[in-house]
Scaffold this motif. Structure first.
Motif, mmCIF file in Angstrom:
data_model
loop_
_atom_site.group_PDB
_atom_site.id
_atom_site.type_symbol
_atom_site.label_atom_id
_atom_site.label_comp_id
_atom_site.label_asym_id
_atom_site.label_seq_id
_atom_site.Cartn_x
_atom_site.Cartn_y
_atom_site.Cartn_z
ATOM 1 N N CYS A 96 0.857 -1.203 0.000
ATOM 2 C CA CYS A 96 0.000 0.000 0.000
ATOM 3 C C CYS A 96 0.886 1.243 0.000
ATOM 4 C CB CYS A 96 -1.004 0.014 1.139
ATOM 5 S SG CYS A 96 -0.486 -0.516 2.784
ATOM 6 N N GLN A 185 -1.983 -4.289 -2.618
ATOM 7 C CA GLN A 185 -2.989 -3.251 -2.398
ATOM 8 C C GLN A 185 -3.793 -3.572 -1.138
ATOM 9 O OE1 GLN A 185 -5.914 -3.067 -5.501
ATOM 10 N NE2 GLN A 185 -7.260 -1.698 -4.356
ATOM 11 N N THR A 187 -7.207 -3.041 0.453
ATOM 12 C CA THR A 187 -8.495 -2.660 -0.128
ATOM 13 C C THR A 187 -9.394 -1.883 0.828
ATOM 14 O OG1 THR A 187 -9.454 -4.801 0.495
ATOM 15 C CG2 THR A 187 -8.463 -4.634 -1.699
ATOM 16 N N ASN A 188 -9.005 -1.786 2.107
ATOM 17 C CA ASN A 188 -9.803 -1.037 3.088
ATOM 18 C C ASN A 188 -8.970 0.102 3.680
ATOM 19 O OD1 ASN A 188 -12.088 -0.431 4.584
ATOM 20 N ND2 ASN A 188 -11.732 -2.008 6.125
ATOM 21 N N PRO A 194 -7.681 3.088 -2.011
ATOM 22 C CA PRO A 194 -7.449 1.819 -2.707
ATOM 23 C C PRO A 194 -7.485 1.935 -4.227
ATOM 24 C CG PRO A 194 -8.897 1.468 -0.840
ATOM 25 C CD PRO A 194 -8.715 2.946 -0.956
ATOM 26 N N GLU A 195 -8.338 2.821 -4.749
ATOM 27 C CA GLU A 195 -8.395 2.959 -6.203
ATOM 28 C C GLU A 195 -7.103 3.570 -6.754
ATOM 29 O OE1 GLU A 195 -10.806 6.582 -4.604
ATOM 30 O OE2 GLU A 195 -10.296 4.534 -3.976
ATOM 31 N N GLN A 197 -4.139 3.070 -5.250
ATOM 32 C CA GLN A 197 -3.199 1.953 -5.157
ATOM 33 C C GLN A 197 -3.340 1.031 -6.363
ATOM 34 O OE1 GLN A 197 -2.939 -0.098 -1.338
ATOM 35 N NE2 GLN A 197 -3.851 1.680 -0.327
ATOM 36 N N LYS A 198 -4.581 0.752 -6.734
ATOM 37 C CA LYS A 198 -4.796 -0.123 -7.890
ATOM 38 C C LYS A 198 -4.172 0.484 -9.136
ATOM 39 C CE LYS A 198 -8.386 -2.606 -10.438
ATOM 40 N NZ LYS A 198 -9.852 -2.896 -10.529
ATOM 41 N N SER A 211 -3.645 -8.315 -3.353
ATOM 42 C CA SER A 211 -4.471 -7.446 -2.514
ATOM 43 C C SER A 211 -4.727 -8.117 -1.186
ATOM 44 C CB SER A 211 -5.794 -7.103 -3.201
ATOM 45 O OG SER A 211 -6.579 -8.265 -3.380
ATOM 46 N N ASP A 213 -7.450 -7.492 2.303
ATOM 47 C CA ASP A 213 -8.588 -6.736 2.823
ATOM 48 C C ASP A 213 -8.193 -6.161 4.180
ATOM 49 O OD1 ASP A 213 -11.052 -5.615 3.277
ATOM 50 O OD2 ASP A 213 -12.030 -7.497 3.805
#
Length: 249
Positions: A96, A185, A187-188, A194-195, A197-198, A211, A213
């Motif tokens: 991240c 990544q 995701t939380n 997160p977007e 990071q993606k 990824s 969570d």
């Protein structure tokens, strides 16, 4: 097995990897964490912290077999290290983290994020050289899914973050591009969206994108799962001379 070097993000220190190191050891790996200049036990004055000094701290702890994991801002010093001495690093893992674009500083990259999350959560020092995170915002930003004891443990150790290295552009070349890379990544995450990071993860091969969570601190919230992902990355790394990701311009 693999040798991991763990590089912390803003305001943190080697202490934040407390729970991950034994999980990696249980999988047969070696893992070490270092303090960046002016963090943890490192005595460097904030006024003397530079991106080059952070880079050199990473390189000093590396060998050609080392997989270097950078969390959050830690993506910058590990990238600078790979740019300077690519043969001294086996691979980079962005946890991240900011995966730099050629010629941009971390602050410039943060401003490109589709959402700004920390602007009202930090206080700049009177001399303008550093910032700290407001204590009342720490849990929500970094540790909202972590065990209850994480917050007091971290609050007693968080320190000022020098601004100068984060405001220093990082030129990148084919030297950086040749180093194997992976991205994890969260995701939380409430610190680096997160977007975003993606989007940054597209700078590494698809097979090396993972990824979890988790909040911004998976080393506290999910250390066992994070260790398993790092174990998988170590197994899947291309052999020397394999295809690498092209750095972002």
């Amino acid at each position: 097995m693999a040798d991991f070097l763990l590089v912390h993000g803003s305001c943190h220190g080697a202490w934040c990897w407390r729970d991950l190191i034994p999980e990696l050891a249980a999988l047969g790996h070696t893992a070490r964490a270092i303090d960046m200049p002016s963090h943890g036990a490192d005595p460097t004055p904030v006024s003397e912290v530079t991106l080059q000094g952070c880079r050199d701290a990473v390189l000093k702890a590396c060998s050609p077999q080392t997989i270097v994991v950078g969390h959050s801002w830690g993506g910058y010093p590990i990238s600078a290290a790979a740019e300077a001495q690519p043969t001294r690093i086996r691979a980079l893992v962005y946890l991240c983290a900011y995966l730099p674009k050629d010629g941009m500083s971390m602050i410039e990259m943060r401003r490109q994020s589709p959402r700004q999350t920390i602007g009202d959560a930090v206080d700049k020092s009177a001399d303008g050289l550093s910032y700290t995170v407001k204590p009342e915002r720490v849990q929500d930003l970094f540790y909202h899914d972590c065990p209850a004891e994480t917050v007091p443990y971290a609050l007693s150790r968080l320190c000022p973050q020098a601004i100068a290295p984060q405001d220093t552009p990082l030129p990148l070349s084919d030297a950086f591009a040749r180093v194997s890379k992976a991205y994890i990544q969260a995701t939380n995450d409430r610190t680096i969206p997160p977007e975003y990071q993606k989007q940054m993860s597209f700078g590494v091969p698809e097979a090396m994108r993972h990824s979890i969570d988790s909040s911004h601190s998976p080393f506290f919230s999910h250390p066992g799962q994070l260790a398993e992902i790092l174990d998988s990355i170590a197994i899947d790394l291309p052999h020397e001379g394999g295809a690498q990701a092209t750095f972002q311009r």
